[in-house]
Design a protein around this motif. Structure first.
Motif, PDB file in Angstrom:
ATOM      1  N   THR A 184       0.807  -1.219   0.000  1.00 54.53           N
ATOM      2  CA  THR A 184       0.000   0.000   0.000  1.00 54.53           C
ATOM      3  C   THR A 184       0.845   1.277   0.000  1.00 54.53           C
ATOM      4  N   TRP A 185       2.151   1.135   0.147  1.00 56.14           N
ATOM      5  CA  TRP A 185       3.054   2.287   0.153  1.00 56.14           C
ATOM      6  C   TRP A 185       4.238   1.975  -0.768  1.00 56.14           C
ATOM      7  N   PRO A 186       4.007   1.931  -2.088  1.00 55.34           N
ATOM      8  CA  PRO A 186       5.030   1.425  -3.017  1.00 55.34           C
ATOM      9  C   PRO A 186       6.294   2.274  -3.096  1.00 55.34           C
ATOM     10  N   ARG A 187       6.185   3.579  -2.846  1.00 49.47           N
ATOM     11  CA  ARG A 187       7.375   4.430  -2.982  1.00 49.47           C
ATOM     12  C   ARG A 187       8.412   4.159  -1.897  1.00 49.47           C
ATOM     13  N   LEU A 188       8.016   3.450  -0.832  1.00 51.15           N
ATOM     14  CA  LEU A 188       9.007   3.109   0.188  1.00 51.15           C
ATOM     15  C   LEU A 188      10.169   2.336  -0.410  1.00 51.15           C
ATOM     16  N   THR A 189       9.865   1.410  -1.333  1.00 48.50           N
ATOM     17  CA  THR A 189      10.939   0.655  -1.966  1.00 48.50           C
ATOM     18  C   THR A 189      11.331   1.239  -3.324  1.00 48.50           C
ATOM     19  N   ILE A 240      10.897  -2.040  13.010  1.00 47.05           N
ATOM     20  CA  ILE A 240      10.527  -0.874  12.227  1.00 47.05           C
ATOM     21  C   ILE A 240      10.701   0.342  13.130  1.00 47.05           C
ATOM     22  N   ASP A 241      11.612   1.249  12.743  1.00 51.96           N
ATOM     23  CA  ASP A 241      11.915   2.431  13.549  1.00 51.96           C
ATOM     24  C   ASP A 241      11.061   3.609  13.086  1.00 51.96           C
ATOM     25  N   LEU A 242      10.186   4.091  13.938  1.00 52.29           N
ATOM     26  CA  LEU A 242       9.364   5.267  13.704  1.00 52.29           C
ATOM     27  C   LEU A 242       9.049   5.893  15.068  1.00 52.29           C
ATOM     28  N   PRO A 243       8.857   7.213  15.144  1.00 48.36           N
ATOM     29  CA  PRO A 243       8.767   8.203  14.054  1.00 48.36           C
ATOM     30  C   PRO A 243      10.112   8.792  13.641  1.00 48.36           C
ATOM     31  N   LEU A 283       0.040   8.636  11.227  1.00 57.99           N
ATOM     32  CA  LEU A 283      -0.337   7.555  12.141  1.00 57.99           C
ATOM     33  C   LEU A 283      -0.888   6.363  11.367  1.00 57.99           C
ATOM     34  N   ASP A 284      -1.683   6.635  10.319  1.00 61.38           N
ATOM     35  CA  ASP A 284      -2.191   5.539   9.483  1.00 61.38           C
ATOM     36  C   ASP A 284      -1.046   4.808   8.788  1.00 61.38           C
ATOM     37  N   PHE A 285      -0.065   5.582   8.314  1.00 55.01           N
ATOM     38  CA  PHE A 285       1.117   4.971   7.699  1.00 55.01           C
ATOM     39  C   PHE A 285       1.813   4.019   8.665  1.00 55.01           C
ATOM     40  N   VAL A 289       2.166  -0.105   8.168  1.00 56.44           N
ATOM     41  CA  VAL A 289       3.476  -0.740   8.032  1.00 56.44           C
ATOM     42  C   VAL A 289       3.682  -1.796   9.102  1.00 56.44           C
ATOM     43  N   VAL A 290       3.421  -1.432  10.341  1.00 58.88           N
ATOM     44  CA  VAL A 290       3.669  -2.379  11.435  1.00 58.88           C
ATOM     45  C   VAL A 290       2.746  -3.591  11.312  1.00 58.88           C
TER      46      VAL A 290
END
Length: 293
Positions: A184-189, A240-243, A283-285, A289-290
């Motif tokens: 759902t977040w293709p630009r990450l890769t 997964i490191d956020l924020p 927050l939705d992102f 991801v998680v």
């Protein structure tokens, strides 16, 4: 004949004499649900020395008798190499640790990464009782700053399990790269997994290699890693490191940041000051991801 096991077991006693085993190795196991563990051991012997394991119905006709002993806790086992030889364990992971110790006591050829000929294996007669001192015994692999492919990760899992370690902590993102494909977040890769350069030497030297660095895991890649680890009783711990640690994210999705500034995947070491904002979209992102990972 000497013997050595790493890490050192809780108790070990060298007995007089040796035993000799040949293929097919006859194994009796009293728990049908433990047969997948035997199959992993069989696959290791088949790939290293071409040996076969024959499961037999009675312990009277076997080289190795495997029994369940309920009072033994997770990863605990007793291994006796004598005539007859036996393993007692309370859980499948205890049996796996015992079989790993058994391979260490055998010839070096049992660990060959290519198939070699071996007619007979001579093993010392020993009694070993072992249980882990620490439940969590692991290694951290930072694939965010330096990407490693599936084959390398699976090889590391093999080496961890060979030393009876049971956790692999995968650091899947940081300012210097995003390493897991999120549908759902293709630009990450598409964007976040590519870094144009990396530092050489100490950060304060300010020297770059000017060599692009990239790579990421697909969902299928992670399933392969997870399943390979499960077969060897190693648990994958994904990080997964956020924020913070999010400059690779912001290079892909700048609207998730706190400024209108355009970013690139960071080419420095250390920790970037650019972090996610606290909008509903951010927050939705993070939730997407998680949950996917």
């Amino acid at each position: 004949m000497s013997w050595a096991v790493l890490p050192r077991p809780v108790f070990g006693e060298l007995l007089a004499g040796t035993i000799s085993w040949r293929s097919p190795l006859r194994v009796h196991v009293d728990q049908d649900e433990w047969r997948p563990v035997i199959q992993t051991f069989a696959a290791d012997l088949a790939s290293s020395v071409g040996w076969e394991i024959e499961l037999v119905d009675t312990s009277a006709e076997c080289d190795l008798d495997i029994r369940r002993l309920l009072e033994l806790r997770d990863e605990q086992y007793q291994l006796v190499l004598a005539s007859p030889s036996s393993i007692e364990a309370g859980t499948p992971d205890g049996l796996y640790r015992a079989l790993t110790t058994l391979r260490q006591l055998g010839p070096a050829q049992w660990w060959s990464r290519t198939t070699v000929e071996l007619d007979t294996a001579r093993l010392p007669c020993v009694v070993i009782q072992d249980a882990p001192r620490f439940a969590w015994r692991g290694v951290h692999l930072d694939v965010a700053r330096h990407f490693f492919g599936v084959d390398v990760v699976c090889r590391l899992i093999d080496l961890l399990s060979a030393h009876r370690m049971n956790r692999l902590h995968l650091h899947l993102n940081d300012d210097q790269g995003w390493r897991v494909q999120i549908p759902t977040w293709p630009r990450l890769t598409e964007v976040g997994s590519h870094r144009r350069s990396s530092p050489i030497g100490h950060e304060r030297d300010g020297i770059d290699d000017h060599v692009p660095h990239a790579g990421f895991y697909t969902g299928e890649d992670l399933r392969v890693i997870r399943d390979h680890a499960a077969m060897r009783f190693v648990q994958i711990v994904p990080e997964i490191d956020l924020p913070g640690h999010a400059q690779a994210v912001l290079a892909a999705y700048p609207a998730l940041g706190n400024t209108d500034e355009e970013h690139e995947v960071w080419t420095r070491w250390g920790i970037s000051e650019h972090v996610l904002n606290v909008s509903s979209d951010a927050l939705d992102f993070a939730a997407d991801v998680v949950a996917y990972v």
